[in-house]
Design an enzyme around this catalytic site. Sequence first.
Site, PDB file in Angstrom:
ATOM      1  N   ARG A  89       0.858  -1.178   0.000  1.00 42.77           N
ATOM      2  CA  ARG A  89       0.000   0.000   0.000  1.00 42.77           C
ATOM      3  C   ARG A  89       0.894   1.228   0.000  1.00 42.77           C
ATOM      4  NH1 ARG A  89       2.437   1.922   3.651  1.00 42.77           N
ATOM      5  NH2 ARG A  89       0.914   3.584   3.806  1.00 42.77           N
ATOM      6  N   ARG A 133      -7.495  -0.246  -7.054  1.00 40.23           N
ATOM      7  CA  ARG A 133      -7.808   0.782  -6.055  1.00 40.23           C
ATOM      8  C   ARG A 133      -8.025   2.107  -6.783  1.00 40.23           C
ATOM      9  NH1 ARG A 133      -4.514   0.846  -0.607  1.00 40.23           N
ATOM     10  NH2 ARG A 133      -6.484   1.778   0.025  1.00 40.23           N
ATOM     11  N   ASP A 139      -2.100  10.665  -1.560  1.00 42.97           N
ATOM     12  CA  ASP A 139      -2.468   9.676  -2.568  1.00 42.97           C
ATOM     13  C   ASP A 139      -2.903  10.337  -3.873  1.00 42.97           C
ATOM     14  OD1 ASP A 139      -2.813   6.645  -1.372  1.00 42.97           O
ATOM     15  OD2 ASP A 139      -2.881   8.209   0.160  1.00 42.97           O
ATOM     16  N   GLN A 194      -1.752   2.057  10.132  1.00 41.30           N
ATOM     17  CA  GLN A 194      -0.489   2.190   9.396  1.00 41.30           C
ATOM     18  C   GLN A 194       0.561   2.962  10.186  1.00 41.30           C
ATOM     19  OE1 GLN A 194      -3.573   2.843   8.160  1.00 41.30           O
ATOM     20  NE2 GLN A 194      -3.678   2.552   5.946  1.00 41.30           N
ATOM     21  N   ASN A 252      -5.497  12.149   1.252  1.00 43.47           N
ATOM     22  CA  ASN A 252      -4.570  11.285   1.994  1.00 43.47           C
ATOM     23  C   ASN A 252      -5.396  10.428   2.943  1.00 43.47           C
ATOM     24  OD1 ASN A 252      -1.794  10.494   2.529  1.00 43.47           O
ATOM     25  ND2 ASN A 252      -2.029  11.450   4.531  1.00 43.47           N
ATOM     26  N   LYS A 253      -4.734   9.572   3.673  1.00 45.12           N
ATOM     27  CA  LYS A 253      -5.422   8.630   4.553  1.00 45.12           C
ATOM     28  C   LYS A 253      -6.425   9.344   5.453  1.00 45.12           C
ATOM     29  CE  LYS A 253      -4.952   5.142   4.336  1.00 45.12           C
ATOM     30  NZ  LYS A 253      -5.779   4.211   3.518  1.00 45.12           N
TER      31      LYS A 253
END
Length: 349
Positions: A45, A88, A238, A197, A248-249
Amino acid sequence: MLPTIDWDDGEVVMIDQRKLPSKEVYVRCRTAKDVARAIRTMVIRGAPAIGVAAAMGVALDVRRSRATGTTQLATEFYRTCDLLAATRPTAVNLFWAIERMKRVFAGGMRVGRSTAELQALIDAEAVRLHDEDVANCRAIGRHGAGVVPAEARVLTHCNAGALATGRYGSALGVIRAAVEAGKRVAVYADETRPFLQGARLTAWELVRDGIDTTVITDGMAGSLMRAGMVDVVVVGADRIAANGDVANKIGTYTVAVLAREHGVPFYVAAPLSTIDLSTPDGSGIPIEERDAKEMTYMGASQLVPEGAAVWNPAFDVTPASFVAGIITERGICRPPFAESLKHVCDGNQ
């Protein structure tokens, strides 16, 4: 530093990030389907790493093809690209890498390359993309080290380290470069629910490097800033829209809001392949929703009662107005991002 992904005896080998930090297990991929499964299931990932994996997955199937002519090889090639592109939706590096492989393949077809020559071209391009990613991370680190004070407490969210790239890292590349420059750096790593993460991966990387690391729950970041214990925030991305909005996350937006409230500069570190000038702003970025079990279970332990609804977006979007700078391999972009991002990307799109 362990490579996130690499070639070994004609196979793609990647560390299984689901097993960290307790076990270092490696997954061997022999086909593009294996690589696609690894991407979907989070064996690998991180936006840049996914792009590298996709390129290697394409090369795997092209290398193993038994096509009797270039037309048959082309059919197989584009089918493989579609397979990997469907894994994804949010990380633009995935699509950037696949499009790059397509350009190389199409160029070879135009000049009449043979099947063997096309296979060699694609193989070499996958290796080149991996090596460039590592070099880009090093450059991001060099440019970004300057935003880190000589004695700094850095907050980061999710994992934008060696595990999220070919090697070295983007946000953690900035931290690594600052430490290599002699700066005294302590890192606070948000645990990053629900996939953890930060707790599992960022802390694992930094501890291995001997960098002072403290893990906090996502809900502690505000109190940490209010106590004056954060000097700068550095995160990865991302996808970055043309206006500087950053996907982003999930939880990154919360960190950015808190940083603005407490006067802490908020930086994003990402390679140019993460910048998507075709998307005007963050509202056009597709946000992946993950399996509810990532929230409702921790291993075999059930955390949420049956019957409760679950909302599990993997990413959120931080408005450009909250971002002090976007650190790339070509330097730091500053507001207005519509101008600086276009300038830094000239010749790269």
